[in-house]
Enzyme design. Structure first.
Site, mmCIF file in Angstrom:
data_model
loop_
_atom_site.group_PDB
_atom_site.id
_atom_site.type_symbol
_atom_site.label_atom_id
_atom_site.label_comp_id
_atom_site.label_asym_id
_atom_site.label_seq_id
_atom_site.Cartn_x
_atom_site.Cartn_y
_atom_site.Cartn_z
ATOM 1 N N ARG A 57 -12.976 -11.438 0.126
ATOM 2 C CA ARG A 57 -11.819 -10.589 0.421
ATOM 3 C C ARG A 57 -12.238 -9.119 0.534
ATOM 4 O O ARG A 57 -11.547 -8.213 0.080
ATOM 5 C CB ARG A 57 -10.726 -10.750 -0.649
ATOM 6 C CG ARG A 57 -10.212 -12.164 -0.804
ATOM 7 C CD ARG A 57 -9.527 -12.688 0.464
ATOM 8 N NE ARG A 57 -9.133 -14.075 0.274
ATOM 9 C CZ ARG A 57 -9.901 -15.126 0.587
ATOM 10 N NH1 ARG A 57 -11.105 -14.935 1.117
ATOM 11 N NH2 ARG A 57 -9.479 -16.345 0.401
ATOM 12 N N SER A 100 -0.568 -15.077 -1.038
ATOM 13 C CA SER A 100 -1.329 -15.074 -2.290
ATOM 14 C C SER A 100 -1.470 -13.640 -2.788
ATOM 15 O O SER A 100 -2.063 -12.805 -2.106
ATOM 16 C CB SER A 100 -2.703 -15.695 -2.073
ATOM 17 O OG SER A 100 -2.583 -17.028 -1.636
ATOM 18 N N GLU A 153 -4.771 -9.048 -4.551
ATOM 19 C CA GLU A 153 -5.326 -9.155 -3.200
ATOM 20 C C GLU A 153 -4.506 -8.330 -2.214
ATOM 21 O O GLU A 153 -5.030 -7.790 -1.252
ATOM 22 C CB GLU A 153 -5.328 -10.634 -2.801
ATOM 23 C CG GLU A 153 -5.829 -10.941 -1.419
ATOM 24 C CD GLU A 153 -5.858 -12.437 -1.146
ATOM 25 O OE1 GLU A 153 -5.661 -12.822 0.014
ATOM 26 O OE2 GLU A 153 -6.074 -13.220 -2.097
#
Length: 336
Positions: A154, A222, A318
């Site tokens: 990520r 998410s 995230e």
């Protein structure tokens, strides 16, 4: 002129910005005001505006896909504003498999390299040939190879050295003609010699069963990263929690499932104002309305605290959080 941002980010908190620029052609970037602060926005599926933004939002809406057939693969040149899932669906329909595990990830193609999007054992970097961007300082178009993008979990150079320095305009993806399915995660393991279409459909079914549709229930997908921990810590955790889902990263590290940690901490259904830990998937925070950025911050801190106290793992979000002037991070260390 102020512009409401509530409909431009899928978490849908009430907010507005000072200036809003929609970019339909790359050359519009030459005349765009990049005076700080500014925020680059695709479909807003991984961005939450916590309050009114005292700057300019630059909305990338460029379109276009060119396909170049090579001896061993297909090189796709894709404009930043193209929808990611629609791209995946197009490649499967045209016998160019490879991206099927990344189906139904919300957002645009231009946002994908920033986050190095990934799901079900596959990350974007596997297919990246290049990323093209508008260099804000020189007002020129530049191109990075896969290696130069400094991809990580990520993560990419666009979150670090090129943060606020670049606007991604095009992404080059190379899809090999020899298909190599990745079937190591979850329900994909139950498929026996599947076709790319079957994997694609299974991913869609799985994601739809777990993740709420942001057009029906506001969310940003998410919300937390799956933490990467050292082998020694994993070994200790498995003594107390032998069912903890974990995935090999390298010789010294494993990735553990953030959603499992949150659920086992008893947080499913926990609410702060209208913000809730989703009942079906604890990795997702949803917004039922009548909520503010402060409510979301309180929720993130509470989740981080509970997970830390139970497992001594510091969760990181995230999703990109934007306050009045810039991106911000909610961190909780060992002292919490």
């Amino acid at each position: 002129m102020a512009q409401s941002l509530q409909s431009f980010h899928t978490f849908s908190l009430p907010s507005q910005c000072q200036h809003f620029y929609q970019i339909d052609e790359v050359n519009q970037l030459l005349s765009t005001d990049f005076s700080a602060p500014f925020c680059i926005l695709g479909e807003g599926s991984n961005t939450v505006f916590l309050s009114d933004y005292q700057g300019s939002v630059i909305h990338m809406n460029t379109k276009g896909i060119d396909i170049e057939q090579q001896n061993d693969g297909f090189l796709l040149h894709i404009a930043a504003g193209e929808n990611w899932h629609q791209l995946v669906a197009m490649t499967i329909a045209n016998d160019m498999p490879g991206l099927e595990n990344l189906a139904l990830i919300p957002g645009t193609v231009g946002a994908a390299p920033v986050q190095n999007i990934g799901a079900y054992g596959v990350e974007l970097e596997k297919f990246v040939s290049y990323v093209e961007y508008f260099d804000i300082a020189t007002k020129t178009i530049k191109r990075l190879t896969k290696g130069e993008c400094q991809f990580g979990y990520r993560d990419s150079i666009f979150k670090h050295a090129l943060k606020n320095q670049a606007v991604i305009t095009q992404v080059g993806l190379l899809l090999p003609k020899k298909w190599q399915p990745v079937l190591s995660y979850g329900p994909l393991q139950l498929l026996s010699e599947p076709s790319p279409q079957q994997v694609f459909e299974q991913i869609i079914t799985t994601r739809n069963s777990k993740l709420p549709n942001p057009s029906e229930l506001a969310n940003a997908g998410s919300f937390f990263k799956n933490p990467v921990i050292r082998n020694e810590q994993l070994a200790l955790l498995l003594k107390s929690y032998p069912e903890l889902p974990h995935y090999f990263v390298d010789a010294e590290h494993y990735k553990v499932a953030a959603g499992w940690l949150i659920e086992q901490a008893g947080l499913k259904g926990f609410k702060v104002a209208g913000i809730e830990v989703h009942q079906q998937q604890a990795l997702v925070l949803v917004n039922h309305g009548n909520s503010t950025g402060d409510d979301l911050i309180a929720m993130v801190k509470h989740v981080q605290q509970q997970v830390w106290h139970k497992y001594q793992i510091a969760l990181q979000h995230e999703v990109r959080l934007i306050n009045a002037e810039h991106e911000c991070h909610i961190e909780l260390g060992a002292s919490s």
